[in-house]
Design a protein around this motif. Structure first.
Motif, PDB file in Angstrom:
ATOM      1  N   SER A  64     -62.575  85.113  11.237  1.00  0.00           N
ATOM      2  CA  SER A  64     -61.591  85.571  11.583  1.00  0.00           C
ATOM      3  C   SER A  64     -60.478  85.278  10.908  1.00  0.00           C
ATOM      4  O   SER A  64     -58.903  84.941  10.558  1.00  0.00           O
ATOM      5  CB  SER A  64     -61.464  84.749  12.943  1.00  0.00           C
ATOM      6  OG  SER A  64     -61.269  82.965  13.091  1.00  0.00           O
ATOM      7  N   MET A 451     -66.996  83.253  18.028  1.00  0.00           N
ATOM      8  CA  MET A 451     -66.642  83.065  19.496  1.00  0.00           C
ATOM      9  C   MET A 451     -67.665  82.598  20.127  1.00  0.00           C
ATOM     10  O   MET A 451     -67.198  82.065  20.896  1.00  0.00           O
ATOM     11  CB  MET A 451     -66.729  84.684  19.663  1.00  0.00           C
ATOM     12  CG  MET A 451     -65.482  85.847  19.877  1.00  0.00           C
ATOM     13  SD  MET A 451     -63.671  85.330  19.607  1.00  0.00           S
ATOM     14  CE  MET A 451     -64.185  84.682  21.544  1.00  0.00           C
ATOM     15  N   SER A 494     -64.604  89.817  24.381  1.00  0.00           N
ATOM     16  CA  SER A 494     -63.650  90.153  24.780  1.00  0.00           C
ATOM     17  C   SER A 494     -63.717  89.237  26.594  1.00  0.00           C
ATOM     18  O   SER A 494     -63.153  88.221  26.583  1.00  0.00           O
ATOM     19  CB  SER A 494     -63.148  91.310  25.321  1.00  0.00           C
ATOM     20  OG  SER A 494     -63.886  91.955  26.401  1.00  0.00           O
ATOM     21  N   ALA A 497     -63.520  85.744  24.870  1.00  0.00           N
ATOM     22  CA  ALA A 497     -61.942  85.552  24.766  1.00  0.00           C
ATOM     23  C   ALA A 497     -61.861  85.104  26.782  1.00  0.00           C
ATOM     24  O   ALA A 497     -60.432  84.224  26.195  1.00  0.00           O
ATOM     25  CB  ALA A 497     -61.447  86.426  24.161  1.00  0.00           C
ATOM     26  N   ALA A 502     -58.295  82.996  25.225  1.00  0.00           N
ATOM     27  CA  ALA A 502     -57.951  83.481  24.544  1.00  0.00           C
ATOM     28  C   ALA A 502     -57.177  85.058  24.215  1.00  0.00           C
ATOM     29  O   ALA A 502     -57.178  85.815  23.378  1.00  0.00           O
ATOM     30  CB  ALA A 502     -58.697  83.076  23.440  1.00  0.00           C
ATOM     31  N   ILE A 503     -57.578  85.941  25.614  1.00  0.00           N
ATOM     32  CA  ILE A 503     -57.348  87.176  25.563  1.00  0.00           C
ATOM     33  C   ILE A 503     -55.579  87.451  25.631  1.00  0.00           C
ATOM     34  O   ILE A 503     -55.030  86.833  26.625  1.00  0.00           O
ATOM     35  CB  ILE A 503     -57.539  87.724  26.510  1.00  0.00           C
ATOM     36  CG1 ILE A 503     -59.320  88.353  26.864  1.00  0.00           C
ATOM     37  CG2 ILE A 503     -57.183  89.437  27.188  1.00  0.00           C
ATOM     38  CD1 ILE A 503     -59.830  88.865  25.887  1.00  0.00           C
ATOM     39  N   THR A 528     -62.491  89.265  16.013  1.00  0.00           N
ATOM     40  CA  THR A 528     -62.166  87.910  15.920  1.00  0.00           C
ATOM     41  C   THR A 528     -60.155  87.643  16.181  1.00  0.00           C
ATOM     42  O   THR A 528     -60.068  85.978  17.291  1.00  0.00           O
ATOM     43  CB  THR A 528     -62.554  86.740  15.702  1.00  0.00           C
ATOM     44  OG1 THR A 528     -64.095  87.488  15.229  1.00  0.00           O
ATOM     45  CG2 THR A 528     -63.120  85.235  15.983  1.00  0.00           C
ATOM     46  N   TYR A 531     -58.092  87.594  19.114  1.00  0.00           N
ATOM     47  CA  TYR A 531     -58.523  86.392  20.095  1.00  0.00           C
ATOM     48  C   TYR A 531     -57.695  85.006  19.714  1.00  0.00           C
ATOM     49  O   TYR A 531     -58.129  83.489  20.244  1.00  0.00           O
ATOM     50  CB  TYR A 531     -59.448  86.005  20.475  1.00  0.00           C
ATOM     51  CG  TYR A 531     -60.504  87.703  20.848  1.00  0.00           C
ATOM     52  CD1 TYR A 531     -59.974  88.324  21.647  1.00  0.00           C
ATOM     53  CD2 TYR A 531     -61.716  88.119  20.705  1.00  0.00           C
ATOM     54  CE1 TYR A 531     -59.841  89.134  22.277  1.00  0.00           C
ATOM     55  CE2 TYR A 531     -61.797  89.693  20.718  1.00  0.00           C
ATOM     56  CZ  TYR A 531     -61.081  90.171  22.040  1.00  0.00           C
ATOM     57  OH  TYR A 531     -61.731  91.400  22.319  1.00  0.00           O
ATOM     58  N   ARG A 532     -57.283  84.443  17.937  1.00  0.00           N
ATOM     59  CA  ARG A 532     -56.565  83.676  17.328  1.00  0.00           C
ATOM     60  C   ARG A 532     -55.517  83.784  17.118  1.00  0.00           C
ATOM     61  O   ARG A 532     -54.349  83.280  17.009  1.00  0.00           O
ATOM     62  CB  ARG A 532     -57.569  83.533  16.384  1.00  0.00           C
ATOM     63  CG  ARG A 532     -58.796  83.188  15.989  1.00  0.00           C
ATOM     64  CD  ARG A 532     -58.882  82.022  15.427  1.00  0.00           C
ATOM     65  NE  ARG A 532     -58.605  80.765  15.280  1.00  0.00           N
ATOM     66  CZ  ARG A 532     -59.640  79.789  14.444  1.00  0.00           C
ATOM     67  NH1 ARG A 532     -59.759  80.022  13.144  1.00  0.00           N
ATOM     68  NH2 ARG A 532     -58.667  79.041  14.424  1.00  0.00           N
TER      69      ARG A 532
END
Length: 595
Positions: A64, A451, A494, A497, A502-503, A528, A531-532
């Motif tokens: 990521s 993840m 997902s 996440a 993290a979604i 990824t 989700y950051r």
């Protein structure tokens, strides 16, 4: 908190880096990586071969916050990917955490808590030391990978091939080995080759054999395959070409909004998204190539109940298909003039009539070395029923198996197949994490491992949202299926996440990062990096990566591509999820269901 990470492939490296970044005063993670080989890279380093490339794109496969340059090809060679991993280690300062030529021989429970890891190192003589050393660890991250121990099925009579005396004088002697031992195209020149397995490695070997000048190549398949190119290219529609070099990687095409995120649980449980996309894909493939079995795939089709992304791993190594299709391809000229898949001329051998024959797995070999194929109703089986196939080289491209003999039998340790909490840990034994032991139908294992690392660490810290909803990401397989670790890439990513918070919400994305990032997130795949953007693993690099590299990936589809492959499915799935949500509200108000 000592964490022993077993394996220095992508999964081991990313969990080490994530542990170091996640260390706090309450959770002072102190990871150490034990790797039995003399270099990092795992399968990508030690089971690679000449001309091998990744079938997953750099956009999806890269971690990521450590990306590859824009001018790099979409699909890396294996040596290039190993160099990327070396650069990753250097950039994040984890090289000094890795002990090479260090083999774990036993892991047992420590009576006072945690685990005792026994290991041996390799002496200068090249032999393993006889006296194990130990490490007391709080946690274990098992990252040995799916592709380590070759799986070699037993075929009666294979000894007749190995003892075959009819090969030409001066030629290489008869042989049988697993594809893990194959290294270079020169090994295939002038041979009569039987390849067992039509996964991506088997397809690569069939192509390499054709290019090497093999005298005969027979490729054997258990139950068929689903051939889809790793990039959308080499099409011609009404005379307009879509050629290699300008193509969009196939694993970057699935959109987020409505298909990966903001999906109603009932829709997810029914896998409606998978079945709808399969229905559409079959019709598109028929229009473009003349067959629904796969992309320009005229033989080796799966049975109807297994034909689709919900059931199998897509085979994205398509170079051998022109040779496989030749005895079977038949399409009316009028349809071919409207749309066609272009067999690249540079992939043709000097002898233009050469074909790679497809066949079922042989039941046995006769004393004269002839392969005996079963009598089935498949096209390839009918064609090969009376063929005299006497290989002087048999290559098992039959995949790998996993063994964990170093786990103490009295310790009650689980195996990856028993990891019932998001395929990462076994419920009640969260101190042992299994990272990198699922495989996506289309996608890549390294970003999944990243993840999984974040999920596992959140679980150890008690930060995972509970109760966790049921998993709806596993590929659909029969109870007696040989491989049960398949997942849908986007659905799995997902889900993890969402578990760790993290979604990103759409309003949150727009407020913090603006319209540019919001649009990219909606149209992009399950990268990824998305989700950051927010949540516990927020990275300051994520917005710039989304605005540049990932935005470029989305815009490469063009307006027409984003309309057909982005906007239309997005609107369809949003409407579908909206209808189901309304239905749930009605049923809830009526007392039929409870929320």
């Amino acid at each position: 908190m000592k964490v022993v990470v077993i394996g220095a492939g992508p999964s081991g490296l990313v969990v080490t880096k994530t542990l170091l970044e996640s260390a706090t005063q309450d959770f002072p993670f102190d990871p150490i990586v034990l790797e039995q080989e003399d270099d990092i890279g795992g399968t990508f380093r030690y089971r690679s071969y000449e001309n091998a490339t990744l079938v997953s794109s750099k956009q999806l496969t890269s971690f990521s916050d450590f990306r590859l340059p824009f001018d790099h090809p979409d699909h890396l060679t294996l040596p290039e990917y190993v160099n990327y991993l070396r650069a990753y280690c250097k950039h994040f300062g984890i090289a000094n955490r890795i002990r090479l030529e260090t083999k774990v021989v036993n892991i047992s429970r420590n009576p006072s808590g945690g685990h005792i890891v026994s290991y041996v190192t390799k002496a200068l003589s090249g032999e393993w030391d006889s006296t194990p050393q130990t490490i007391h660890a709080t946690y274990i991250a098992l990252c040995t990978g799916l592709h380590v121990i070759p799986s070699v099925p037993s075929i009666p009579g294979i000894e007749h091939v190995l003892n075959h005396k009819n090969h030409a004088p001066g030629s290489a002697p008869p042989a049988a080995y697993h594809s893990a031992e194959y290294k270079a195209r020169a090994e295939l020149a002038g041979r009569h080759i039987l390849i067992l397995g039509t996964g991506e490695t088997g397809m690569d070997l069939a192509y390499e054999a054709a290019k090497a000048g093999a005298k005969k190549v027979v490729l054997c398949t258990r139950g068929g395959f689903l051939s889809i190119p790793k990039a959308l290219n080499d099409f011609e529609i009404f005379g307009f070409p879509f050629k290699s070099g300008t193509a969009v990687p196939i694993d970057t095409l699935i959109t987020n909004l409505g298909e990966t995120t903001y999906v109603h649980p009932w829709v997810a449980e029914a896998r409606i998204r998978w079945f709808v996309s399969d229905f559409v894909l079959k019709r598109v493939l028929w229009f473009l190539t003349g067959t629904e079995a796969g992309c320009n795939q005229w033989v080796g089709e799966l049975e109807p109940e297994r034909l689709g992304r919900a059931y199998v791993f897509l085979n994205k190594s398509q170079k051998a298909m022109p040779y496989i299709n030749r005895p079977y391809k038949s399409r009316p000229a009028i349809l071919e003039s409207m749309s066609r898949y272009i067999d690249p001329p540079e992939d043709m051998p000097p002898y233009t009539d050469f074909a790679v024959e497809l066949a079922p797995f042989p039941t046995h070999f006769l004393p004269n070395g002839r392969a005996v194929f079963p009598l089935l109703k498949r096209k390839d089986a009918i064609r090969m029923a009376n063929k005299d196939v006497r290989p002087d080289l048999v290559i098992y491209a039959t995949g790998y198996t996993q063994e964990f003999s170093f786990l103490d039998k009295d310790g009650g340790y689980a195996t990856p197949g028993e990891a019932n909490v998001r395929n990462v840990v076994k419920d009640g034994d969260e101190t042992v994490g299994f990272i990198g032991f699922v495989r996506p139908g289309v996608g890549a294992i390294p970003p999944i491992a990243e993840m999984q690392s974040m999920f596992w660490i959140s679980l150890l810290k008690g930060q995972v949202k509970k109760p966790m909803p049921p998993p709806h990401y596993h590929l659909l397989v029969k109870d007696n299926a040989r491989i049960k670790y398949g997942v849908d890439h986007g659905a799995y990513m997902s889900t993890l996440a969402k578990d760790i918070g993290a979604i990103p919400g759409l309003w949150e994305l727009w407020r913090e990062h603006g319209t540019h990032v919001l649009v990219c997130y909606c149209f992009g795949a399950a990268f990824t990096t998305f989700y950051r953007l927010t949540g516990p693993y927020r990275s300051p690099m994520a917005p710039d990566i989304v605005k540049t590299e990932i935005w470029d990936t989305v815009t490469r589809r063009g307006l027409l591509g984003n309309f057909i492959m982005g906007l239309i499915p997005m609107v369809f799935y949003l409407v579908l999820n909206g209808v189901v949500l309304c239905l749930e509200l009605v049923l809830t108000l009526g007392g039929v269901v409870r929320v």
